[in-house]
Design a protein around this motif. Structure first.
Motif, mmCIF file in Angstrom:
data_model
loop_
_atom_site.group_PDB
_atom_site.id
_atom_site.type_symbol
_atom_site.label_atom_id
_atom_site.label_comp_id
_atom_site.label_asym_id
_atom_site.label_seq_id
_atom_site.Cartn_x
_atom_site.Cartn_y
_atom_site.Cartn_z
ATOM 1 N N ILE A 92 0.818 -1.210 0.000
ATOM 2 C CA ILE A 92 0.000 0.000 0.000
ATOM 3 C C ILE A 92 0.856 1.265 0.000
ATOM 4 O O ILE A 92 0.609 2.191 -0.752
ATOM 5 N N THR A 93 1.919 1.291 0.807
ATOM 6 C CA THR A 93 2.761 2.485 0.853
ATOM 7 C C THR A 93 3.692 2.543 -0.349
ATOM 8 O O THR A 93 3.950 3.622 -0.879
ATOM 9 N N GLY A 94 4.180 1.395 -0.788
ATOM 10 C CA GLY A 94 5.055 1.372 -1.954
ATOM 11 C C GLY A 94 4.342 1.817 -3.218
ATOM 12 O O GLY A 94 4.899 2.533 -4.045
ATOM 13 N N PHE A 95 3.085 1.402 -3.373
ATOM 14 C CA PHE A 95 2.314 1.806 -4.546
ATOM 15 C C PHE A 95 2.017 3.301 -4.510
ATOM 16 O O PHE A 95 2.136 3.992 -5.525
ATOM 17 N N ALA A 96 1.645 3.812 -3.339
ATOM 18 C CA ALA A 96 1.389 5.257 -3.219
ATOM 19 C C ALA A 96 2.655 6.035 -3.542
ATOM 20 O O ALA A 96 2.604 7.048 -4.248
ATOM 21 N N ASN A 97 3.794 5.565 -3.070
ATOM 22 C CA ASN A 97 5.068 6.216 -3.370
ATOM 23 C C ASN A 97 5.337 6.216 -4.868
ATOM 24 O O ASN A 97 5.754 7.219 -5.436
ATOM 25 N N ALA A 98 5.088 5.093 -5.538
ATOM 26 C CA ALA A 98 5.346 4.995 -6.976
ATOM 27 C C ALA A 98 4.469 5.960 -7.771
ATOM 28 O O ALA A 98 4.932 6.616 -8.703
ATOM 29 N N VAL A 99 3.203 6.069 -7.401
ATOM 30 C CA VAL A 99 2.287 6.958 -8.122
ATOM 31 C C VAL A 99 2.661 8.420 -7.884
ATOM 32 O O VAL A 99 2.737 9.222 -8.820
ATOM 33 N N VAL A 100 2.915 8.779 -6.637
ATOM 34 C CA VAL A 100 3.253 10.173 -6.326
ATOM 35 C C VAL A 100 4.603 10.549 -6.931
ATOM 36 O O VAL A 100 4.777 11.656 -7.430
ATOM 37 N N SER A 101 5.567 9.622 -6.908
ATOM 38 C CA SER A 101 6.880 9.904 -7.503
ATOM 39 C C SER A 101 6.765 10.209 -8.989
ATOM 40 O O SER A 101 7.400 11.140 -9.488
ATOM 41 N N ALA A 102 5.961 9.422 -9.686
ATOM 42 C CA ALA A 102 5.773 9.668 -11.122
ATOM 43 C C ALA A 102 5.099 11.016 -11.349
ATOM 44 O O ALA A 102 5.462 11.756 -12.268
ATOM 45 N N ALA A 103 4.147 11.370 -10.521
ATOM 46 C CA ALA A 103 3.462 12.653 -10.664
ATOM 47 C C ALA A 103 4.421 13.805 -10.409
ATOM 48 O O ALA A 103 4.419 14.799 -11.140
ATOM 49 N N ILE A 104 5.265 13.684 -9.398
ATOM 50 C CA ILE A 104 6.230 14.751 -9.078
ATOM 51 C C ILE A 104 7.260 14.881 -10.190
ATOM 52 O O ILE A 104 7.636 15.992 -10.572
ATOM 53 N N GLU A 105 7.716 13.756 -10.709
ATOM 54 C CA GLU A 105 8.755 13.763 -11.735
ATOM 55 C C GLU A 105 8.328 14.526 -12.988
ATOM 56 O O GLU A 105 9.119 15.205 -13.619
ATOM 57 N N PHE A 106 7.068 14.418 -13.351
ATOM 58 C CA PHE A 106 6.603 15.034 -14.588
ATOM 59 C C PHE A 106 5.827 16.322 -14.354
ATOM 60 O O PHE A 106 5.123 16.792 -15.234
ATOM 61 N N LYS A 107 5.968 16.908 -13.173
ATOM 62 C CA LYS A 107 5.265 18.151 -12.828
ATOM 63 C C LYS A 107 5.615 19.285 -13.794
ATOM 64 O O LYS A 107 4.764 20.097 -14.127
ATOM 65 N N ALA A 108 6.843 19.326 -14.272
ATOM 66 C CA ALA A 108 7.278 20.401 -15.168
ATOM 67 C C ALA A 108 6.554 20.387 -16.508
ATOM 68 O O ALA A 108 6.502 21.401 -17.192
ATOM 69 N N GLU A 109 5.975 19.267 -16.894
ATOM 70 C CA GLU A 109 5.281 19.164 -18.170
ATOM 71 C C GLU A 109 3.847 19.673 -18.102
ATOM 72 O O GLU A 109 3.130 19.621 -19.094
ATOM 73 N N GLY A 110 3.427 20.135 -16.949
ATOM 74 C CA GLY A 110 2.079 20.669 -16.802
ATOM 75 C C GLY A 110 1.198 19.750 -15.989
ATOM 76 O O GLY A 110 1.530 18.605 -15.731
ATOM 77 N N ARG A 111 0.051 20.291 -15.586
ATOM 78 C CA ARG A 111 -0.850 19.531 -14.718
ATOM 79 C C ARG A 111 -1.534 18.364 -15.439
ATOM 80 O O ARG A 111 -1.632 17.279 -14.898
ATOM 81 N N VAL A 112 -1.992 18.589 -16.656
ATOM 82 C CA VAL A 112 -2.759 17.550 -17.347
ATOM 83 C C VAL A 112 -1.835 16.556 -18.043
ATOM 84 O O VAL A 112 -1.890 15.350 -17.788
ATOM 85 N N LEU A 113 -0.979 17.026 -18.936
ATOM 86 C CA LEU A 113 -0.119 16.125 -19.706
ATOM 87 C C LEU A 113 1.083 15.638 -18.909
ATOM 88 O O LEU A 113 1.667 14.619 -19.248
ATOM 89 N N GLY A 114 1.443 16.337 -17.869
ATOM 90 C CA GLY A 114 2.563 15.911 -17.032
ATOM 91 C C GLY A 114 2.091 15.091 -15.866
ATOM 92 O O GLY A 114 2.058 13.864 -15.900
ATOM 93 N N THR A 115 1.685 15.785 -14.821
ATOM 94 C CA THR A 115 1.288 15.123 -13.581
ATOM 95 C C THR A 115 0.103 14.192 -13.782
ATOM 96 O O THR A 115 0.147 13.027 -13.386
ATOM 97 N N GLY A 116 -0.951 14.681 -14.403
ATOM 98 C CA GLY A 116 -2.170 13.886 -14.551
ATOM 99 C C GLY A 116 -1.980 12.631 -15.376
ATOM 100 O O GLY A 116 -2.481 11.573 -15.037
ATOM 101 N N ALA A 117 -1.242 12.743 -16.463
ATOM 102 C CA ALA A 117 -1.072 11.593 -17.351
ATOM 103 C C ALA A 117 0.013 10.631 -16.863
ATOM 104 O O ALA A 117 -0.164 9.420 -16.906
#
Length: 153
Positions: A92-117
């Motif tokens: 449960i914690t590892g999966f949450a970490n993986a999802v949030v890490s991917a969202a943080i990593e692509f934050k620079a690409e914008g909210r929809v195409l970066g973080t959201g996608a």
């Protein structure tokens, strides 16, 4: 220069760094157990507040997910994972970490195409696999039930 596999292994043992595999495994087991213990403490706390057992389990899961997401956002979960190794991969914690890490990593690409996608690059396969596994398990139980085999009492 030709050398045998035994000679190569001997040289690696002599020159390579010592790997404390036993201690690493023990540390990972302790961290994973600690995360699970935290989950049980949270669950018992919710039960002590008078919450129903099913809801207490749900609140425990949600609490662990939020805690993991916050620690990932602060950069602390990665530090824990660097020291704990596989111990930090409690599902449960590892999966949450993986999802949030991917969202943080692509934050620079914008909210929809970066973080959201990009956060669904991890979640997508898990959702698909989970759904497929549920269908397969359901089909197996249905077939067994139709055959008169007693399942799940």
């Amino acid at each position: 220069m030709k050398m045998t596999a035994q000679e190569y292994a001997r040289r690696v043992r002599r020159i390579g760094p010592h790997s404390p595999l036993g201690l690493d495994c023990l540390w990972a087991f302790g961290v994973g157990g600690g995360i699970c213990l935290l989950g049980e403490v949270l669950r018992q706390s919710y039960l002590a507040m008078g919450v129903e057992a099913d809801l207490a389990g749900t609140l425990t899961s949600c609490s662990l997910i939020v805690l993991s997401a916050v620690l990932t956002t602060l950069g602390w979960y990665q530090k824990l994972a660097a020291k704990a190794g596989a111990g930090s991969l409690v599902p449960i914690t590892g999966f949450a970490n993986a999802v949030v890490s991917a969202a943080i990593e692509f934050k620079a690409e914008g909210r929809v195409l970066g973080t959201g996608a990009k956060m669904f690059t991890i979640a997508g396969p898990v959702i698909v696999y989970g759904t497929l596994a549920a269908v397969v398990y359901g089909a197996v139980l249905w077939v067994l039930g139709m055959a008169g085999v007693p399942v799940l009492s």
